[in-house]
Design a protein around this motif. Structure first.
Motif, PDB file in Angstrom:
ATOM      1  N   PRO A  30       0.743  -1.139  -0.008  1.00  0.00           N
ATOM      2  CA  PRO A  30       0.005   0.258   0.050  1.00  0.00           C
ATOM      3  C   PRO A  30       0.874   1.357   0.046  1.00  0.00           C
ATOM      4  O   PRO A  30       1.754   1.252   0.763  1.00  0.00           O
ATOM      5  CB  PRO A  30      -0.780  -0.111   1.200  1.00  0.00           C
ATOM      6  N   ALA A  31       0.406   2.116  -0.845  1.00  0.00           N
ATOM      7  CA  ALA A  31       1.133   3.388  -0.969  1.00  0.00           C
ATOM      8  C   ALA A  31       0.642   4.525  -0.245  1.00  0.00           C
ATOM      9  O   ALA A  31       1.384   5.556  -0.081  1.00  0.00           O
ATOM     10  CB  ALA A  31       1.326   3.810  -2.496  1.00  0.00           C
ATOM     11  N   TYR A  32      -0.785   4.310   0.155  1.00  0.00           N
ATOM     12  CA  TYR A  32      -1.397   5.518   0.761  1.00  0.00           C
ATOM     13  C   TYR A  32      -0.737   5.800   1.903  1.00  0.00           C
ATOM     14  O   TYR A  32      -0.733   7.009   2.141  1.00  0.00           O
ATOM     15  CB  TYR A  32      -3.059   5.399   0.856  1.00  0.00           C
ATOM     16  N   PRO A  33      -0.538   5.152   2.962  1.00  0.00           N
ATOM     17  CA  PRO A  33       0.095   5.617   4.103  1.00  0.00           C
ATOM     18  C   PRO A  33       1.328   6.401   3.915  1.00  0.00           C
ATOM     19  O   PRO A  33       1.610   7.293   4.643  1.00  0.00           O
ATOM     20  CB  PRO A  33       0.193   4.089   4.990  1.00  0.00           C
ATOM     21  N   LEU A  34       2.231   5.965   3.124  1.00  0.00           N
ATOM     22  CA  LEU A  34       3.403   6.534   2.767  1.00  0.00           C
ATOM     23  C   LEU A  34       3.144   7.835   2.213  1.00  0.00           C
ATOM     24  O   LEU A  34       3.828   8.989   2.718  1.00  0.00           O
ATOM     25  CB  LEU A  34       4.442   6.013   1.535  1.00  0.00           C
ATOM     26  N   LEU A  35       2.264   8.287   1.317  1.00  0.00           N
ATOM     27  CA  LEU A  35       1.600   9.297   0.964  1.00  0.00           C
ATOM     28  C   LEU A  35       1.298  10.477   2.149  1.00  0.00           C
ATOM     29  O   LEU A  35       1.293  11.470   1.872  1.00  0.00           O
ATOM     30  CB  LEU A  35       0.568   9.276  -0.190  1.00  0.00           C
ATOM     31  N   VAL A  36       0.570   9.720   2.989  1.00  0.00           N
ATOM     32  CA  VAL A  36       0.057  10.520   4.173  1.00  0.00           C
ATOM     33  C   VAL A  36       1.192  11.071   5.040  1.00  0.00           C
ATOM     34  O   VAL A  36       1.274  12.170   5.292  1.00  0.00           O
ATOM     35  CB  VAL A  36      -0.886   9.804   5.110  1.00  0.00           C
ATOM     36  N   VAL A  37       2.130  10.020   5.067  1.00  0.00           N
ATOM     37  CA  VAL A  37       3.484  10.337   5.920  1.00  0.00           C
ATOM     38  C   VAL A  37       4.189  11.491   5.044  1.00  0.00           C
ATOM     39  O   VAL A  37       4.641  12.699   5.729  1.00  0.00           O
ATOM     40  CB  VAL A  37       4.433   9.376   6.094  1.00  0.00           C
ATOM     41  N   ALA A  38       4.248  11.335   3.684  1.00  0.00           N
ATOM     42  CA  ALA A  38       4.888  12.396   2.813  1.00  0.00           C
ATOM     43  C   ALA A  38       4.172  13.808   3.055  1.00  0.00           C
ATOM     44  O   ALA A  38       4.827  14.940   3.131  1.00  0.00           O
ATOM     45  CB  ALA A  38       5.011  12.156   1.451  1.00  0.00           C
ATOM     46  N   GLY A  39       2.937  13.665   3.085  1.00  0.00           N
ATOM     47  CA  GLY A  39       2.313  14.980   3.204  1.00  0.00           C
ATOM     48  C   GLY A  39       2.423  15.822   4.582  1.00  0.00           C
ATOM     49  O   GLY A  39       2.607  16.986   4.724  1.00  0.00           O
ATOM     50  N   ALA A  40       2.717  14.856   5.790  1.00  0.00           N
ATOM     51  CA  ALA A  40       2.988  15.475   7.088  1.00  0.00           C
ATOM     52  C   ALA A  40       4.553  15.922   6.923  1.00  0.00           C
ATOM     53  O   ALA A  40       4.594  17.192   7.588  1.00  0.00           O
ATOM     54  CB  ALA A  40       3.042  14.447   8.039  1.00  0.00           C
ATOM     55  N   LEU A  41       5.244  15.449   6.161  1.00  0.00           N
ATOM     56  CA  LEU A  41       6.687  15.855   6.093  1.00  0.00           C
ATOM     57  C   LEU A  41       6.426  17.163   5.286  1.00  0.00           C
ATOM     58  O   LEU A  41       7.504  18.173   5.456  1.00  0.00           O
ATOM     59  CB  LEU A  41       7.911  14.887   5.565  1.00  0.00           C
ATOM     60  N   ALA A  42       5.911  17.398   4.283  1.00  0.00           N
ATOM     61  CA  ALA A  42       5.613  18.676   3.510  1.00  0.00           C
ATOM     62  C   ALA A  42       5.008  19.625   4.273  1.00  0.00           C
ATOM     63  O   ALA A  42       5.682  20.726   3.950  1.00  0.00           O
ATOM     64  CB  ALA A  42       4.533  18.374   2.469  1.00  0.00           C
ATOM     65  N   ALA A  43       4.238  19.379   5.342  1.00  0.00           N
ATOM     66  CA  ALA A  43       3.884  20.433   6.242  1.00  0.00           C
ATOM     67  C   ALA A  43       4.794  20.965   7.040  1.00  0.00           C
ATOM     68  O   ALA A  43       5.063  22.186   7.429  1.00  0.00           O
ATOM     69  CB  ALA A  43       2.658  20.057   6.957  1.00  0.00           C
ATOM     70  N   GLN A  44       6.028  19.937   7.343  1.00  0.00           N
ATOM     71  CA  GLN A  44       7.074  20.683   8.059  1.00  0.00           C
ATOM     72  C   GLN A  44       7.962  21.379   7.264  1.00  0.00           C
ATOM     73  O   GLN A  44       9.206  21.619   7.795  1.00  0.00           O
ATOM     74  CB  GLN A  44       7.415  19.474   8.944  1.00  0.00           C
ATOM     75  N   GLY A  45       8.138  21.234   5.953  1.00  0.00           N
ATOM     76  CA  GLY A  45       8.970  21.925   5.174  1.00  0.00           C
ATOM     77  C   GLY A  45      10.021  20.937   4.986  1.00  0.00           C
ATOM     78  O   GLY A  45      11.111  21.637   4.208  1.00  0.00           O
ATOM     79  N   GLN A  46       9.847  19.696   4.885  1.00  0.00           N
ATOM     80  CA  GLN A  46      10.880  18.792   4.754  1.00  0.00           C
ATOM     81  C   GLN A  46      10.830  17.958   3.306  1.00  0.00           C
ATOM     82  O   GLN A  46      11.601  17.301   2.822  1.00  0.00           O
ATOM     83  CB  GLN A  46      11.061  17.560   5.869  1.00  0.00           C
ATOM     84  N   LEU A  47       9.691  18.108   2.649  1.00  0.00           N
ATOM     85  CA  LEU A  47       9.491  17.854   1.296  1.00  0.00           C
ATOM     86  C   LEU A  47       8.671  18.617   0.466  1.00  0.00           C
ATOM     87  O   LEU A  47       7.927  19.269   1.139  1.00  0.00           O
ATOM     88  CB  LEU A  47       8.451  16.240   1.546  1.00  0.00           C
ATOM     89  N   SER A  48       8.744  18.558  -0.739  1.00  0.00           N
ATOM     90  CA  SER A  48       7.853  19.474  -1.708  1.00  0.00           C
ATOM     91  C   SER A  48       6.658  18.693  -2.120  1.00  0.00           C
ATOM     92  O   SER A  48       6.764  17.510  -2.660  1.00  0.00           O
ATOM     93  CB  SER A  48       8.577  19.765  -3.013  1.00  0.00           C
ATOM     94  N   TRP A  49       5.456  19.042  -1.574  1.00  0.00           N
ATOM     95  CA  TRP A  49       4.382  18.422  -2.072  1.00  0.00           C
ATOM     96  C   TRP A  49       3.965  18.271  -3.560  1.00  0.00           C
ATOM     97  O   TRP A  49       3.489  17.383  -4.136  1.00  0.00           O
ATOM     98  CB  TRP A  49       3.159  18.915  -1.420  1.00  0.00           C
TER      99      TRP A  49
END
Length: 316
Positions: A30-49
């Motif tokens: 499943p990729a959906y949980p990883l995408l949720v985590v990526a969204g959380a990191l994007a909110a912290q400025g650690q990833l580009s959404w």
């Protein structure tokens, strides 16, 4: 789990691309949980959404395009093969075909949210020869909706996601073992439900195609019911019906009529389910056709098959 955090922070887009590509390709990752985590990191400025979404959409389009062209080339055979590995293969083909035939390529907008429907809907798009530009447009939009919803959840609930990651990191192997146990229990439960349905329906008698043709040649009156959602190329004289139709709404003749039900599904499950309902309603002389529509196709394609079609079924 801290390793996952580090990997996402360093190689987020590549990791998302690989995960989505494998999941949409058919692997149970499943990729959906990883995408949720990526969204959380994007909110912290650690990833580009935007980069996360682009990676997810690109991977989805690549995998779905492969399914689309495989569906165009191999058609219903591929659909049946995909359904054979499903935990709900008895309803897999029927439900997916029904949904797609109702909604058309628009189903691709929500298919990734429906368990087991992602690859099947893209195969159906190829099987029905939807124009590729139409398919790609709906597929990209659906991937954006799917991946975007996960990223948005991560952004909105990033403090909670951070707490969950911290807890998983703290408990380490125990948390992984717990999640793996839950997944194994779920799969085992679904397998048990399937086994119980197949076992119960083994009591429904099967009729071989040779026996059916022999009865027809002998002049025996048979009511032949086709319960496929898309009844193309039916057996001669078959009556198409909805597998979920109320029995009392069907015009089947007297209760002692000989009724044969067929489908295009593994283990004749859909046909056996309808036959079971018919028997419960008082139609005791009801059979499921062994091999279903596949047996009919094999008979027609066999070198020793007669040139003319078998006699048409008389309806009572």
């Amino acid at each position: 789990m801290s390793d996952l955090h580090t990997l996402l922070a360093l190689h987020g887009a590549l990791l998302i691309f690989a995960n989505v590509l494998l999941e949409q390709g058919g692997l149970p990752i499943p990729a959906y949980p990883l995408l949720v985590v990526a969204g959380a990191l994007a909110a912290q400025g650690q990833l580009s959404w935007p980069l996360v979404l682009a990676a997810a959409v690109a991977a989805s389009l690549i995998a779905d395009t492969a399914w689309y062209f495989a569906g165009r080339r191999y058609g219903a055979r591929l659909l049946r093969t995909v359904c054979r590995v499903s935990l709900s293969q008895d309803s897999c083909i029927r439900q997916t075909q029904s949904l797609y035939l109702t909604a058309g390529p628009r189903l691709l907008l929500v298919a990734k949210f429906l368990p087991g429907a992602g690859a099947l809907s893209t195969v159906m798009a190829g099987l029905t020869r939807a124009p590729y530009r139409v398919f790609a447009g709906y597929d990209v939009t659906g991937a954006l909706i799917w991946a975007g919803s996960a990223v948005l959840l991560g952004v909105l609930f990033h403090p909670l996601v951070a707490d969950i990651l911290e807890a998983l990191t703290q408990y380490g192997r125990m948390s992984v073992l717990f999640l793996a146990t839950l997944l194994a229990a779920y799969v085992a439960y679904r397998v048990f439900l399937r086994w119980r349905v197949v076992r119960d329906l083994q009591a429904i008698p099967r009729l071989t195609l040779d026996e059916l043709l022999s009865w027809q040649r002998a002049g025996r009156k048979i009511v032949l019911l086709d319960v496929r959602p898309q009844p193309e190329d039916p057996l001669p004289g078959a009556i198409p019906i909805d597998a979920n139709a109320a029995i009392d709404k069907l015009d089947l003749g007297p209760r002692d009529a000989d009724i044969v039900v067929y489908c295009a599904c593994p283990n004749e499950i859909s046909a056996a389910l309808v036959a079971s309902r018919l028997r419960a309603a008082g139609y005791a002389n009801t059979w499921a056709l062994l091999g279903g529509h596949d047996a009919w196709q094999a008979y027609r394609e066999a070198p020793q098959s007669p040139l003319s079609s078998p006699p048409a079924t008389e309806q009572s």
